[in-house]
Design a protein around this motif. Sequence first.
Motif, PDB file in Angstrom:
ATOM      1  N   ALA A 289       0.835  -1.205   0.000  1.00  0.00           N
ATOM      2  CA  ALA A 289       0.000   0.000   0.000  1.00  0.00           C
ATOM      3  C   ALA A 289       0.867   1.250   0.000  1.00  0.00           C
ATOM      4  O   ALA A 289       0.652   2.179  -0.785  1.00  0.00           O
ATOM      5  CB  ALA A 289      -0.927  -0.006   1.211  1.00  0.00           C
ATOM      6  N   VAL A 290       1.858   1.282   0.887  1.00  0.00           N
ATOM      7  CA  VAL A 290       2.768   2.425   0.936  1.00  0.00           C
ATOM      8  C   VAL A 290       3.578   2.494  -0.352  1.00  0.00           C
ATOM      9  O   VAL A 290       3.847   3.578  -0.886  1.00  0.00           O
ATOM     10  CB  VAL A 290       3.690   2.323   2.168  1.00  0.00           C
ATOM     11  CG1 VAL A 290       4.755   3.419   2.137  1.00  0.00           C
ATOM     12  CG2 VAL A 290       2.871   2.435   3.456  1.00  0.00           C
ATOM     13  N   GLY A 291       3.952   1.327  -0.885  1.00  0.00           N
ATOM     14  CA  GLY A 291       4.675   1.299  -2.153  1.00  0.00           C
ATOM     15  C   GLY A 291       3.866   1.891  -3.288  1.00  0.00           C
ATOM     16  O   GLY A 291       4.389   2.661  -4.115  1.00  0.00           O
ATOM     17  N   ALA A 292       2.579   1.568  -3.342  1.00  0.00           N
ATOM     18  CA  ALA A 292       1.703   2.111  -4.388  1.00  0.00           C
ATOM     19  C   ALA A 292       1.545   3.621  -4.231  1.00  0.00           C
ATOM     20  O   ALA A 292       1.580   4.373  -5.207  1.00  0.00           O
ATOM     21  CB  ALA A 292       0.348   1.431  -4.342  1.00  0.00           C
ATOM     22  N   ALA A 293       1.364   4.060  -2.984  1.00  0.00           N
ATOM     23  CA  ALA A 293       1.195   5.479  -2.724  1.00  0.00           C
ATOM     24  C   ALA A 293       2.449   6.261  -3.110  1.00  0.00           C
ATOM     25  O   ALA A 293       2.364   7.332  -3.725  1.00  0.00           O
ATOM     26  CB  ALA A 293       0.866   5.699  -1.249  1.00  0.00           C
ATOM     27  N   ARG A 294       3.615   5.728  -2.759  1.00  0.00           N
ATOM     28  CA  ARG A 294       4.863   6.418  -3.103  1.00  0.00           C
ATOM     29  C   ARG A 294       5.054   6.449  -4.618  1.00  0.00           C
ATOM     30  O   ARG A 294       5.466   7.475  -5.172  1.00  0.00           O
ATOM     31  CB  ARG A 294       6.038   5.701  -2.439  1.00  0.00           C
ATOM     32  CG  ARG A 294       7.374   6.308  -2.813  1.00  0.00           C
ATOM     33  CD  ARG A 294       8.535   5.604  -2.170  1.00  0.00           C
ATOM     34  NE  ARG A 294       9.795   6.028  -2.785  1.00  0.00           N
ATOM     35  CZ  ARG A 294      10.978   5.505  -2.501  1.00  0.00           C
ATOM     36  NH1 ARG A 294      11.078   4.544  -1.603  1.00  0.00           N
ATOM     37  NH2 ARG A 294      12.060   5.930  -3.111  1.00  0.00           N
ATOM     38  N   TYR A 295       4.738   5.346  -5.274  1.00  0.00           N
ATOM     39  CA  TYR A 295       4.867   5.288  -6.732  1.00  0.00           C
ATOM     40  C   TYR A 295       4.019   6.371  -7.396  1.00  0.00           C
ATOM     41  O   TYR A 295       4.491   7.105  -8.276  1.00  0.00           O
ATOM     42  CB  TYR A 295       4.453   3.909  -7.227  1.00  0.00           C
ATOM     43  CG  TYR A 295       4.333   3.783  -8.723  1.00  0.00           C
ATOM     44  CD1 TYR A 295       5.458   3.608  -9.519  1.00  0.00           C
ATOM     45  CD2 TYR A 295       3.090   3.842  -9.343  1.00  0.00           C
ATOM     46  CE1 TYR A 295       5.356   3.498 -10.898  1.00  0.00           C
ATOM     47  CE2 TYR A 295       2.967   3.730 -10.719  1.00  0.00           C
ATOM     48  CZ  TYR A 295       4.106   3.562 -11.492  1.00  0.00           C
ATOM     49  OH  TYR A 295       3.988   3.457 -12.860  1.00  0.00           O
ATOM     50  N   LEU A 296       2.756   6.496  -6.972  1.00  0.00           N
ATOM     51  CA  LEU A 296       1.861   7.482  -7.589  1.00  0.00           C
ATOM     52  C   LEU A 296       2.230   8.904  -7.202  1.00  0.00           C
ATOM     53  O   LEU A 296       2.159   9.817  -8.033  1.00  0.00           O
ATOM     54  CB  LEU A 296       0.421   7.187  -7.190  1.00  0.00           C
ATOM     55  CG  LEU A 296      -0.243   6.006  -7.902  1.00  0.00           C
ATOM     56  CD1 LEU A 296      -1.659   5.816  -7.404  1.00  0.00           C
ATOM     57  CD2 LEU A 296      -0.240   6.220  -9.405  1.00  0.00           C
ATOM     58  N   ALA A 297       2.636   9.117  -5.943  1.00  0.00           N
ATOM     59  CA  ALA A 297       3.009  10.464  -5.505  1.00  0.00           C
ATOM     60  C   ALA A 297       4.232  10.964  -6.263  1.00  0.00           C
ATOM     61  O   ALA A 297       4.343  12.155  -6.567  1.00  0.00           O
ATOM     62  CB  ALA A 297       3.269  10.467  -4.005  1.00  0.00           C
ATOM     63  N   ASP A 298       5.155  10.053  -6.563  1.00  0.00           N
ATOM     64  CA  ASP A 298       6.340  10.435  -7.341  1.00  0.00           C
ATOM     65  C   ASP A 298       5.988  10.684  -8.807  1.00  0.00           C
ATOM     66  O   ASP A 298       6.513  11.597  -9.438  1.00  0.00           O
ATOM     67  CB  ASP A 298       7.408   9.331  -7.262  1.00  0.00           C
ATOM     68  CG  ASP A 298       8.066   9.240  -5.899  1.00  0.00           C
ATOM     69  OD1 ASP A 298       7.913  10.184  -5.093  1.00  0.00           O
ATOM     70  OD2 ASP A 298       8.732   8.224  -5.630  1.00  0.00           O
ATOM     71  N   LYS A 299       5.096   9.861  -9.322  1.00  0.00           N
ATOM     72  CA  LYS A 299       4.747   9.910 -10.750  1.00  0.00           C
ATOM     73  C   LYS A 299       3.776  11.036 -11.076  1.00  0.00           C
ATOM     74  O   LYS A 299       3.920  11.721 -12.093  1.00  0.00           O
ATOM     75  CB  LYS A 299       4.130   8.561 -11.152  1.00  0.00           C
ATOM     76  CG  LYS A 299       3.661   8.446 -12.590  1.00  0.00           C
ATOM     77  CD  LYS A 299       3.013   7.076 -12.825  1.00  0.00           C
ATOM     78  CE  LYS A 299       2.428   6.953 -14.218  1.00  0.00           C
ATOM     79  NZ  LYS A 299       3.466   7.049 -15.260  1.00  0.00           N
ATOM     80  N   ASP A 300       2.793  11.248 -10.187  1.00  0.00           N
ATOM     81  CA  ASP A 300       1.700  12.179 -10.496  1.00  0.00           C
ATOM     82  C   ASP A 300       1.179  12.808  -9.198  1.00  0.00           C
ATOM     83  O   ASP A 300       0.101  12.461  -8.713  1.00  0.00           O
ATOM     84  CB  ASP A 300       0.588  11.408 -11.211  1.00  0.00           C
ATOM     85  CG  ASP A 300      -0.417  12.317 -11.896  1.00  0.00           C
ATOM     86  OD1 ASP A 300      -0.320  13.548 -11.746  1.00  0.00           O
ATOM     87  OD2 ASP A 300      -1.321  11.782 -12.589  1.00  0.00           O
ATOM     88  N   PRO A 301       1.947  13.727  -8.600  1.00  0.00           N
ATOM     89  CA  PRO A 301       1.560  14.308  -7.303  1.00  0.00           C
ATOM     90  C   PRO A 301       0.156  14.911  -7.331  1.00  0.00           C
ATOM     91  O   PRO A 301      -0.217  15.595  -8.277  1.00  0.00           O
ATOM     92  CB  PRO A 301       2.617  15.404  -7.093  1.00  0.00           C
ATOM     93  CG  PRO A 301       3.777  14.994  -7.946  1.00  0.00           C
ATOM     94  CD  PRO A 301       3.185  14.304  -9.143  1.00  0.00           C
ATOM     95  N   GLY A 302      -0.617  14.611  -6.284  1.00  0.00           N
ATOM     96  CA  GLY A 302      -1.947  15.185  -6.165  1.00  0.00           C
ATOM     97  C   GLY A 302      -2.991  14.577  -7.071  1.00  0.00           C
ATOM     98  O   GLY A 302      -4.108  15.115  -7.193  1.00  0.00           O
ATOM     99  N   ALA A 303      -2.687  13.464  -7.711  1.00  0.00           N
ATOM    100  CA  ALA A 303      -3.643  12.824  -8.619  1.00  0.00           C
ATOM    101  C   ALA A 303      -4.882  12.357  -7.873  1.00  0.00           C
ATOM    102  O   ALA A 303      -4.867  12.164  -6.652  1.00  0.00           O
ATOM    103  CB  ALA A 303      -2.977  11.648  -9.322  1.00  0.00           C
ATOM    104  N   THR A 304      -5.979  12.170  -8.625  1.00  0.00           N
ATOM    105  CA  THR A 304      -7.199  11.627  -8.032  1.00  0.00           C
ATOM    106  C   THR A 304      -7.206  10.108  -8.172  1.00  0.00           C
ATOM    107  O   THR A 304      -6.802   9.569  -9.203  1.00  0.00           O
ATOM    108  CB  THR A 304      -8.445  12.216  -8.695  1.00  0.00           C
ATOM    109  OG1 THR A 304      -8.416  11.938 -10.109  1.00  0.00           O
ATOM    110  CG2 THR A 304      -8.503  13.718  -8.476  1.00  0.00           C
TER     111      THR A 304
END
Length: 266
Positions: free
Chosen positions: A74-89
Amino acid sequence: MALAWKAFLIDLDGTMYHGSRMVPGADQLIAEMNKQGIPFLFVTNNSSRTPGDVARSLVEMGIPAKEEQVCTSAVGAARYLADKDPGATVAVIGETGLVSALEEAGLRITEQDPDYVVQGIDRHFNYETLRKAAGWIAAGATYILTNPDLLLPGSNGLMPGAGTLSAAIQAATGVVPITIGKPESILMLQAIERLGLAADQVAVIGDNMLTDISAGAHAGCGTILTLTGVTTEQNLEHYKEKTGIVPDVICSDLQELMLWITGKER
């Protein structure tokens, strides 16, 4: 090769515990590793709980653990998305650990035209969940899967995992997700980075040939299989053939692993 391993990435479900039951010897293994100053992190594909919740659960079982030692998909997915697309929905199909990780990473959770669908284990998954997921993905949302585990060892035997739910979503949409957890490399590389070592200086310890051991092999780490969960003496050859991987070390239980890892049986 074994002497070059300076740190370990240790699986949880099926390796340290089955549901709420500790695997015999898990407490002694971790206590001895701490005593000898052997670096390690717990790396779990389970996305349902926060790292803090996981650490507290381990401590309640008698296994020494700290929140900062726990890496979840879960944390891995969150970090991946935050790095790739900050603030995404993000639309979430999952439980507390996944929701918490995404929110803490600054991602915005919504069910209205999300940029991403992030799916983990969800024990309330039903037809309506599947309908929503299919609609979001059909409308263009990118599909992220925390982990592909088909089965998880539980207190009462094996139970369906996030990968089983994903199979339904993939069947409905024809879309293959980006997978964060084992056996893919994203979560593994995050954990190796936290250790500050090269991949070949790290060994992965786990019970599942399809996830733990495959992840270690794919990441360039050493691999130590414990026959304490999904992989058993009876199905080991099947999994070797299916994965094309032979673990570097195979231990029948955690007592044997402790003797090996502390240098008493090398």
